[in-house]
Design an enzyme around this catalytic site. Structure first.
Site, mmCIF file in Angstrom:
data_model
loop_
_atom_site.group_PDB
_atom_site.id
_atom_site.type_symbol
_atom_site.label_atom_id
_atom_site.label_comp_id
_atom_site.label_asym_id
_atom_site.label_seq_id
_atom_site.Cartn_x
_atom_site.Cartn_y
_atom_site.Cartn_z
ATOM 1 N N ASP A 98 29.913 18.780 -34.677
ATOM 2 C CA ASP A 98 30.015 19.102 -36.112
ATOM 3 C C ASP A 98 31.439 19.537 -36.421
ATOM 4 O OD1 ASP A 98 30.285 21.822 -35.553
ATOM 5 O OD2 ASP A 98 28.587 22.450 -36.794
ATOM 6 N N ASP A 261 20.076 24.984 -33.746
ATOM 7 C CA ASP A 261 21.045 25.605 -32.855
ATOM 8 C C ASP A 261 21.143 27.078 -33.182
ATOM 9 O OD1 ASP A 261 23.663 26.163 -34.603
ATOM 10 O OD2 ASP A 261 22.876 24.223 -35.207
#
Ligand SMILES: [Zn+2]
Length: 431
Positions: A98, A261
């Site tokens: 990301d 996450d």
């Protein structure tokens, strides 16, 4: 439901000498230091979340977590080899990339372009790549509760995120990238999250990450998630970014979550005051034995002449000695506890952890915990002191967290809609 752990280069030195408080003479960090998935033998997570800002540094300068040599090695070898993700059990861990939107959350627009973020994903060879996004900070049950300018900012950030997601997917198709594209949904209310999810589904995303949840309260996360779940198309899976342990447990009731996450099991080991040592029967408090030279309050008191340095050192060493003796059955619980409290008296004027410590000493997790970290390093894992011990406890926390997660999943806390078919489809999109 797969658990991704955000990488921040938190390895341990397996040869660290706790008696001498020193690293081995011939330590080569990249070769010798271990990630949690290595130190624990059985990986506590299914993959790592790798942020561009952690690797390449924040867009406005300042150091990243990686040295230049580490960065070069990561790009040269690819993430799989760099993190040694091929497991002996034949179950390789995955990499999700990301951009690290927190690092530029204050900017009016993301300073990163789609092209450079995709170059990062290709460069380190991710399994999943997350579209470039801009975080919306805030939540409202009704838009009418918001100031007009606030609402306009929220809308603009969501719009930017959706436009970047469209560009991201178009390029992904044009370049026939092999990794799975993940579109980010940002929102400020249940309704706005649902709208973002619908738009991303229409673009063609099969995997959608819900962003901006980290700062929200659990009921707000659940409201956003259930609204997103209501508009979810068949075969679409959700990833939850940066959720805490408590929020996650509730989110397991369904809604199409395929992955999430979280750093909290690891970070709590040294950030939380007393909830820092995970334990199945209720978390414990780690035993604080600060280094005399590194505890600011104690250093101040020594400099002010209120505490004698030699006496502080004596109490510090008595704690370490008595804890090791207690572990070996050569000192009583009372002895170990009184040493901890005698030292605490000179560095912690605010509160006493006596009763928390008593419980930890009674539980003896260093004997009872089956994780490889506790088995190898025993009572040192329980001591709140320095990075080498604290990170080991973070790894232990990850192991306990993973066990709790597996048990919850096995007990059917996640309905069939969020596993089985969906996972197959998400996986299929990669092929
Ligand atoms: Zn353990």
């Amino acid at each position: 439901v797969r658990f991704f752990f955000p990488d921040s280069q938190d390895q341990i030195d397996p040869f660290f000498d706790f008696q001498a408080e020193a690293h081995g003479l011939y330590r080569v960090r990249q070769r010798d230091d271990q990630y949690a998935h290595e130190a624990l033998h059985k990986s506590p997570y299914d993959g790592l979340l790798l942020s561009k800002v952690i690797v390449d540094g924040p867009p406005h300068g300042g150091g990243g977590k990686y040295t230049l040599a580490q960065r070069q090695r990561l790009y040269r070898q690819g993430a799989r080899a760099f993190f040694r993700l091929e497991r002996p059990d034949g179950h390789p861990l995955e990499i999700m990339g990301d951009c690290g939107a927190f690092a530029y959350a204050k900017d009016s627009e993301p300073p990163l372009g789609v092209e450079e973020v995709m170059a990062f994903y290709d460069g380190v060879a991710v399994d999943y790549g997350v579209s470039v996004d801009h975080i919306v900070f805030g939540f409202a049950t009704d838009d009418a509760d918001l100031e007009a300018t606030t609402l306009a900012t929220y809308r603009r950030r969501q719009q930017i995120t959706l436009e970047l997601a469209a560009e991201f997917l178009a390029r992904h198709r044009a370049e026939a990238c092999s990794w799975v594209p993940v579109g980010v949904a940002q929102g400020w209310s249940a309704e706005s999250y649902a709208q973002a999810v619908s738009t991303l589904q229409k673009m063609g995303y099969r995997m959608i990450g819900l962003g901006g949840l980290a700062a929200l309260k659990t009921p707000e996360i659940l409201a956003a998630l259930s609204a997103a779940g209501r508009v979810r198309a068949p075969g679409v899976g959700f990833h939850l970014f940066g959720v805490t342990r408590t929020a996650m447990a509730d989110a397991f009731s369904g809604f199409g979550v395929v992955s999430f996450d979280s750093t909290s099991p690891f970070r709590q080991a040294f950030k939380d005051a007393d909830d820092n040592y995970y334990w199945p029967e209720g978390n414990l408090a780690a035993l604080r034995v600060p280094q005399v030279d590194e505890n600011p309050r104690l250093k101040g008191r020594i400099l002010a002449g209120e505490v004698d340095q030699a006496e502080a050192r004596r109490r510090e060493q008595a704690c370490l000695r008595d804890l090791r003796r207690y572990r070996g059955g050569r000192a009583s619980l009372r002895r170990a506890l009184s040493s901890l409290v005698a030292y605490e008296e000179i560095y912690e004027p605010r509160r006493s952890y006596r009763e928390d410590y008593r419980r930890t000493l009674e539980e003896r997790p260093w004997v009872r915990c089956p994780c490889a970290v506790c088995k190898t390093w025993g009572v040192e894992v329980a001591i709140f002191r320095g990075a080498q011990r604290n990170k080991r406890r973070g790894f232990h926390n990850l192991a306990i967290f993973a066990d709790g997660l597996r048990n919850a999943l096995a007990a059917g806390a996640v309905p069939a809609a969020t596993s089985g078919d969906d996972r197959g489809l998400v996986g299929g999109a990669r092929a």
